[in-house]
Scaffold this active site. Structure first.
Site, PDB file in Angstrom:
ATOM      1  N   GLY A  44     -19.449  67.912  24.561  1.00  0.00           N
ATOM      2  CA  GLY A  44     -20.223  68.291  25.742  1.00  0.00           C
ATOM      3  C   GLY A  44     -19.913  67.378  26.910  1.00  0.00           C
ATOM      4  O   GLY A  44     -20.809  66.967  27.654  1.00  0.00           O
ATOM      5  N   ALA A  45     -18.627  67.092  27.094  1.00  0.00           N
ATOM      6  CA  ALA A  45     -18.224  66.003  28.000  1.00  0.00           C
ATOM      7  C   ALA A  45     -17.873  66.445  29.405  1.00  0.00           C
ATOM      8  O   ALA A  45     -17.592  65.594  30.255  1.00  0.00           O
ATOM      9  CB  ALA A  45     -17.028  65.268  27.394  1.00  0.00           C
ATOM     10  N   GLY A  48     -22.896  66.859  33.080  1.00  0.00           N
ATOM     11  CA  GLY A  48     -24.161  66.257  32.702  1.00  0.00           C
ATOM     12  C   GLY A  48     -24.054  64.901  32.038  1.00  0.00           C
ATOM     13  O   GLY A  48     -23.282  64.031  32.454  1.00  0.00           O
ATOM     14  N   ILE A  49     -24.839  64.711  30.977  1.00  0.00           N
ATOM     15  CA  ILE A  49     -24.885  63.442  30.266  1.00  0.00           C
ATOM     16  C   ILE A  49     -23.508  63.062  29.735  1.00  0.00           C
ATOM     17  O   ILE A  49     -23.088  61.910  29.818  1.00  0.00           O
ATOM     18  CB  ILE A  49     -25.882  63.521  29.095  1.00  0.00           C
ATOM     19  CG1 ILE A  49     -27.310  63.731  29.604  1.00  0.00           C
ATOM     20  CG2 ILE A  49     -25.835  62.252  28.242  1.00  0.00           C
ATOM     21  CD1 ILE A  49     -28.289  64.041  28.489  1.00  0.00           C
ATOM     22  N   GLY A  50     -22.811  64.032  29.162  1.00  0.00           N
ATOM     23  CA  GLY A  50     -21.507  63.735  28.573  1.00  0.00           C
ATOM     24  C   GLY A  50     -20.531  63.191  29.589  1.00  0.00           C
ATOM     25  O   GLY A  50     -19.852  62.181  29.344  1.00  0.00           O
ATOM     26  N   TYR A 206     -34.765  75.738  19.853  1.00  0.00           N
ATOM     27  CA  TYR A 206     -34.216  74.519  20.455  1.00  0.00           C
ATOM     28  C   TYR A 206     -34.956  73.291  19.921  1.00  0.00           C
ATOM     29  O   TYR A 206     -34.326  72.299  19.516  1.00  0.00           O
ATOM     30  CB  TYR A 206     -34.328  74.570  21.977  1.00  0.00           C
ATOM     31  CG  TYR A 206     -33.849  73.289  22.625  1.00  0.00           C
ATOM     32  CD1 TYR A 206     -32.489  73.000  22.712  1.00  0.00           C
ATOM     33  CD2 TYR A 206     -34.756  72.352  23.118  1.00  0.00           C
ATOM     34  CE1 TYR A 206     -32.045  71.817  23.273  1.00  0.00           C
ATOM     35  CE2 TYR A 206     -34.320  71.167  23.674  1.00  0.00           C
ATOM     36  CZ  TYR A 206     -32.960  70.907  23.755  1.00  0.00           C
ATOM     37  OH  TYR A 206     -32.530  69.722  24.303  1.00  0.00           O
TER      38      TYR A 206
END
Length: 335
Positions: A44-45, A48-50, A206
């Site tokens: 998930g890079a 966002g966070i990634g 989720y």
């Protein structure tokens, strides 16, 4: 799903996070050499966070492999990071691989490519995740939130155990870090209906998947030699990203609600990156962390008997002999 249900789950320390400045969260950030010589894999890079985590890993000297679903977006993110941050050694330090991690076949193909190219992985950051408000089924026959948020963590981690174990050095085990969420407190798991075929709810699934991240972490920690690999789960905060916007009008509305209490991606990545090098993270394994602190997860998350049931069922669903894979990785390391 009602938006007030989601808001209720975001109270407490997430609401408080609005008042936390980036400077406070980034106290003692990684130095320019914190990850020197390390290989870090981030799912998930591309956003966002990634993406924020990758930027800090590279700044700390790591060689990073970014995993994304969209090749153009992932390549652009990698190139932007190298332009912005560079690498202390001056060499190219970011590569990328493309995989739809909601599909088990794609996870295995990715693992095969990584095993062929990476003899050592110092940090595996399981960060990819999404919520699908309508029930979708992958080509494998799995509900998509369950497949992406849980099955991909399980399969990728177990397939990559050999290079993780190989990276361990005396006093410096490899680290498997899984991004969970405070949403796990709203979970209502039904172990004979993990894919919610009977009564599906997008938010419910989720929340369940984030509980499964913690159960997986605890079950994995019980099986691994912590001198070689430690594993932790973490809550990044409610982060201002594109999360939930894949769900049409309702998703966009939910995103606006979440943004009321959101922190930035850089803030959201802080605990993940900190756990990747902090000595506190190797004192014990199988913990749950929030803002760099060990926190007791929900009572359900501490139910290790049910975590073991999930482990057994997930092994069957993925077709992996999980315990044998762990034994093989540990045995090969000793040999």
């Amino acid at each position: 799903m009602r938006t007030d249900d989601v808001l209720a789950s975001l109270n407490g320390y997430d609401a408080h996070a609005r008042g936390i400045t980036l400077q406070l969260l980034m106290t003692n950030p990684p130095t320019s050499s914190a990850f020197a010589g390390k290989t870090v894999l981030v799912t998930g890079a591309s956003d966002g966070i990634g993406k924020a985590a990758v930027r800090r890993y590279v700044a700390g000297g790591a060689t990073v492999v970014m995993i994304g679903r969209n090749e153009a977006k992932t390549a652009a993110a990698a190139q932007a990071i190298m332009s912005e941050v560079g690498h202390p050694s001056g060499r190219r330090a970011v590569t990328w691989e493309i995989a739809d991690l909601s599909r088990q076949e794609a996870v295995h193909d990715l693992a095969d490519r990584l095993l062929a190219s990476l003899p050592r992985i110092d940090v595996l950051a399981n960060n990819a995740g999404a919520m699908f408000l309508d029930r979708e089924v992958t080509p494998d026959g799995f509900e998509r939130t369950f497949a992406l948020n849980h099955l991909s963590y399980f399969t990728l981690t177990l397939r990559l155990l050999a290079p993780l174990v190989a990276a361990a050095r005396p006093g410096a085990p490899a680290r498997v870090l899984s991004v969970s969420s405070r949403a796990h407190e709203n979970a209502s798991p039904v172990l004979d209906d993990l894919q919610l075929e009977r009564h599906f709810g997008g938010w419910k699934q989720y929340a369940n998947s984030k509980l499964y991240n913690i159960w997986f972490t605890r079950a994995l920690a019980r099986r691994l030699d912590p001198s070689r690999v430690v594993t932790h789960a973490l809550h990044p905060g409610v982060v201002s990203t594109r999360f939930a916007t894949n769900n049409g009008r309702m998703g966009r509305l939910l995103r606006r609600v979440m943004d009321v209490v959101s922190v930035t991606p850089t803030q959201g990545a802080d605990t993940l990156v900190w756990l990747s090098s902090a000595p506190e993270a190797i004192e014990r394994s199988g913990e749950y962390w929030v803002r760099r602190r060990r926190v007791s997860p929900s009572r359900t998350a501490r139910d290790d008997a049910r975590a073991e049931q999930l482990w057994t069922t997930t092994s069957r669903l993925t077709g992996l002999d999980a315990d044998q894979l762990i034994l093989d990785a540990m045995t090969d390391a000793v040999a």
